[in-house]
Design a protein around this motif. Structure first.
Motif, mmCIF file in Angstrom:
data_model
loop_
_atom_site.group_PDB
_atom_site.id
_atom_site.type_symbol
_atom_site.label_atom_id
_atom_site.label_comp_id
_atom_site.label_asym_id
_atom_site.label_seq_id
_atom_site.Cartn_x
_atom_site.Cartn_y
_atom_site.Cartn_z
ATOM 1 N N SER A 1 -69.679 -5.166 -37.012
ATOM 2 C CA SER A 1 -69.703 -3.936 -38.106
ATOM 3 C C SER A 1 -70.796 -4.851 -39.483
ATOM 4 O O SER A 1 -71.482 -3.868 -39.432
ATOM 5 C CB SER A 1 -68.177 -4.544 -39.105
ATOM 6 O OG SER A 1 -68.652 -4.184 -40.563
ATOM 7 N N MET A 2 -71.103 -6.297 -39.185
ATOM 8 C CA MET A 2 -72.133 -6.701 -39.663
ATOM 9 C C MET A 2 -73.659 -6.200 -39.007
ATOM 10 O O MET A 2 -74.836 -5.825 -39.994
ATOM 11 C CB MET A 2 -72.951 -7.781 -39.335
ATOM 12 C CG MET A 2 -73.849 -8.818 -40.548
ATOM 13 S SD MET A 2 -73.870 -10.924 -40.428
ATOM 14 C CE MET A 2 -74.504 -10.394 -38.544
ATOM 15 N N LEU A 3 -73.770 -5.677 -38.118
ATOM 16 C CA LEU A 3 -75.283 -5.787 -37.339
ATOM 17 C C LEU A 3 -75.666 -3.850 -37.511
ATOM 18 O O LEU A 3 -76.466 -3.361 -38.139
ATOM 19 C CB LEU A 3 -74.721 -5.781 -35.883
ATOM 20 C CG LEU A 3 -75.479 -6.913 -35.321
ATOM 21 C CD1 LEU A 3 -75.350 -7.582 -33.946
ATOM 22 C CD2 LEU A 3 -77.192 -7.248 -35.132
ATOM 23 N N ILE A 4 -74.552 -3.756 -38.398
ATOM 24 C CA ILE A 4 -74.033 -1.619 -38.176
ATOM 25 C C ILE A 4 -74.896 -1.786 -39.479
ATOM 26 O O ILE A 4 -75.961 -0.970 -39.414
ATOM 27 C CB ILE A 4 -73.076 -1.194 -37.778
ATOM 28 C CG1 ILE A 4 -72.570 -1.557 -35.909
ATOM 29 C CG2 ILE A 4 -72.728 0.056 -38.047
ATOM 30 C CD1 ILE A 4 -70.972 -0.670 -35.511
ATOM 31 N N ASP A 5 -73.873 -2.299 -40.321
ATOM 32 C CA ASP A 5 -75.242 -2.194 -41.639
ATOM 33 C C ASP A 5 -76.267 -2.155 -41.679
ATOM 34 O O ASP A 5 -77.225 -2.202 -42.373
ATOM 35 C CB ASP A 5 -73.921 -3.590 -42.735
ATOM 36 C CG ASP A 5 -72.339 -2.659 -42.924
ATOM 37 O OD1 ASP A 5 -72.279 -0.927 -42.633
ATOM 38 O OD2 ASP A 5 -71.742 -3.735 -43.074
ATOM 39 N N TYR A 6 -76.460 -3.602 -41.292
ATOM 40 C CA TYR A 6 -78.444 -3.534 -41.145
ATOM 41 C C TYR A 6 -79.249 -3.406 -40.578
ATOM 42 O O TYR A 6 -80.151 -2.549 -40.771
ATOM 43 C CB TYR A 6 -78.368 -5.695 -40.532
ATOM 44 C CG TYR A 6 -78.121 -6.646 -41.448
ATOM 45 C CD1 TYR A 6 -79.179 -7.111 -42.182
ATOM 46 C CD2 TYR A 6 -76.888 -7.318 -41.848
ATOM 47 C CE1 TYR A 6 -79.986 -7.927 -43.399
ATOM 48 C CE2 TYR A 6 -76.836 -8.342 -42.985
ATOM 49 C CZ TYR A 6 -78.120 -8.368 -43.606
ATOM 50 O OH TYR A 6 -78.193 -9.811 -44.747
#
Length: 233
Positions: free
Chosen positions: A19-24
């Motif tokens: 989820s963090m990677l997708i946002d960034y």
């Protein structure tokens, strides 16, 4: 609509990290699809086109290596990198020999990863000639093949082809090891250095089929691809 820097398929079973990677990555101009397993990733891959694959090695059931081996059979030109918490030298070398374009070890800086992926995307979109001739050898970028004057062909991995093309574009020039590593793979660490030595060894074996081209080691400096231009007719 595909993001400015292309479409990424992320294979990661850690939902929070994904989820963090997708946002960034979305903020950095990528369109990101996420699969929780190798099996789900294969289903995604068969129905969409992806510029870059980010593959966690430690996955449930089939691991990241098995996933990449399968994908490479479908598309030998696919651009991918491994994401993992494993620091094993054996694992890292295996990932590189499978043709991985990079190996990102957790924990990592997400902004640095995003910038690295942007550079990969720009590099992919650069227009390059489909065929490159050097001496009595023809390099075909689309087929990832090396053809010799006796009409024999050798198909190589994308990572090996990068090295072939880099050397072929700089014939009869002494190239420092660090220069090669940084130009092709963005780093000059021990593991990439070992992979470079393996690829150079493979190239030397293939060049036994050439009458005019050979690769020589320049002691404590690097390598030179010698081409006897005067005899190439």
């Amino acid at each position: 609509m595909i993001g400015e820097y292309g479409h990424i398929l992320l294979i990661e079973d850690d939902v929070d990290l994904a989820s963090m990677l997708i946002d960034y990555l979305t903020n950095f101009g990528f369109d990101v699809s996420h699969a929780l397993s190798a099996e789900e990733g294969i289903l995604y891959y068969k129905t969409n086109k992806y510029n870059i694959l980010i593959v966690d090695i430690q996955l449930p059931k089939s691991d990241g290596f098995q996933f990449v081996e399968y994908i490479s059979k479908l598309n030998k030109n696919q651009f991918f990198l491994f994401l993992t918490a494993r620091l094993s030298k054996t694992d890292r070398l295996k990932g590189l020999h499978l043709g991985g374009n990079d190996y990102i070890t957790k924990p990592f800086d997400v902004e640095e990863l995003s910038l690295k992926l942007q550079n990969y995307s720009i590099k992919q979109s650069t227009v390059l000639p489909s065929q490159l001739n050097i001496g009595d050898i023809k390099l075909n970028r689309h087929l990832l093949s090396i053809e010799f004057s006796d009409r024999s062909k050798q198909v190589v991995s994308p990572r090996e082809f990068e090295l072939w093309a880099f050397l072929a574009n700089k014939p009869n020039v002494v190239l420092k090891r660090e220069e090669i590593l940084l130009a092709l793979w963005g780093d000059s660490d021990y593991f990439l250095g070992r992979s470079l030595d393996v690829f150079i060894c493979k190239i030397r074996k293939m060049l036994k089929r050439s009458r005019f081209v050979e690769i020589k080691t320049v002691y404590k400096v690097g390598f030179i691809l010698e081409v006897n231009i005067d005899n190439c007719h």
